[in-house]
Design a protein around this motif. Structure first.
Motif, mmCIF file in Angstrom:
data_model
loop_
_atom_site.group_PDB
_atom_site.id
_atom_site.type_symbol
_atom_site.label_atom_id
_atom_site.label_comp_id
_atom_site.label_asym_id
_atom_site.label_seq_id
_atom_site.Cartn_x
_atom_site.Cartn_y
_atom_site.Cartn_z
ATOM 1 N N TYR A 1 0.819 -1.212 0.000
ATOM 2 C CA TYR A 1 0.000 0.000 0.000
ATOM 3 C C TYR A 1 0.859 1.271 0.000
ATOM 4 O O TYR A 1 0.383 2.334 -0.425
ATOM 5 N N SER B 1 3.779 1.319 -1.666
ATOM 6 C CA SER B 1 4.639 1.244 -2.848
ATOM 7 C C SER B 1 4.407 2.353 -3.876
ATOM 8 O O SER B 1 5.322 2.634 -4.650
ATOM 9 N N PRO B 2 3.233 3.018 -3.953
ATOM 10 C CA PRO B 2 3.130 4.144 -4.897
ATOM 11 C C PRO B 2 4.146 5.241 -4.642
ATOM 12 O O PRO B 2 4.515 5.986 -5.561
ATOM 13 N N GLY C 1 1.035 1.508 -7.364
ATOM 14 C CA GLY C 1 1.605 0.559 -6.431
ATOM 15 C C GLY C 1 1.974 -0.725 -7.155
ATOM 16 O O GLY C 1 1.675 -0.906 -8.336
#
Length: 260
Positions: free
Chosen positions: A234, A236-237, A247
């Protein structure tokens, strides 16, 4: 008595006639006149045609010699540092910020949390009720005590079985809530409240069953490692260097999260 003019005066040694008044100057032999193509319509060797750039120079709008023109950029290109993205069939759309995505997931968490609390409260109330009924069986010295205990034990077994079935149904609800709503609507209730939508980057349409499942299952697999993997998915974006705020689950499913 007249004499011929001396050599070099009044005569052209190359046989050309002198120019008459009002007559255009003649070009030397072997060179075409200006404004007229040479015989056969072909330019003289080494001379470009009229309207063409000299050799070694490029006309405006023409590709360099030996290099093909580049096609226009495909859909999904990012307008640098603007928070917007070009998607096929949708045009230019605004990307959802991480704050908006966090609030949408928080709303979804509250919805799921309320449903889970109701189910767990109902299960806990049933368990406490069975424990209270066992106390009413009296002392083990009383007649019928064992029959009462057996009866209440069977009731407890049935209650635990029902509670387990409810918890499994709740797990299925959580799966279907995220998976199917993203698949067919492109948004959960939380994303709807925040005005967000999940779309395929290539077509601008909803992800579909396959894309929605991939996007859902990757964080769930990460949750098996003490929820650390889910948290990283969550977050990772923030690590996406393309500017699309995708993400790892978004990229695997080929989707982006945008503002409606």
């Amino acid at each position: 008595m007249s004499y011929p003019p001396p050599p070099g005066q009044g005569q052209n040694p190359y046989g050309q006639q002198p120019q008459q008044p009002g007559q255009q100057p003649q070009q030397p032999y072997g060179y075409p006149q200006q404004g007229q193509p040479p015989a056969g319509g072909q330019p003289a060797y080494g001379y470009p045609q009229q309207g063409q750039a000299p050799y070694g120079q490029q006309q405006p709008g023409q590709p360099a010699y030996g290099y093909p023109q580049q096609p226009p950029p495909p859909g999904g290109t990012v307008q640098a540092n603007s928070g917007y993205i070009n998607i096929n069939y949708l045009g230019t759309v605004q990307l959802a910020t991480m704050g908006q995505r966090f609030l949408a997931r928080l709303i979804d968490g509250l919805i799921i949390g309320v449903v889970m609390s109701i189910v767990m409260f109902a299960g806990l109330a049933g368990t406490l009720g069975i424990a209270s009924d066992m106390e009413d069986c009296g002392s083990y010295m009383d007649p019928g005590y064992q029959a009462c205990i057996d009866e209440q034990s069977q009731a407890a077994t049935g209650a635990f079985g029902a509670f387990f079935a409810i918890m499994m149904s709740l797990a299925v609800f959580m799966l279907l809530y995220e998976w199917l709503m993203i698949s067919f609507k492109g948004a959960t209730f939380g994303k709807m409240a925040m005005g967000l939508r999940v779309v395929k980057e290539s077509t601008g349409q909803v992800p579909g069953v396959g894309g929605g499942f991939i996007r859902y299952i990757i964080p769930m697999v990460g949750a098996f490692v003490c929820y650390i993997g889910m948290l990283l998915v969550y977050l990772s974006p923030f690590f996406d260097n393309t500017g699309k705020l995708q993400g790892w689950h978004d990229r695997a499913a080929g989707v982006v999260v945008i503002k409606k």
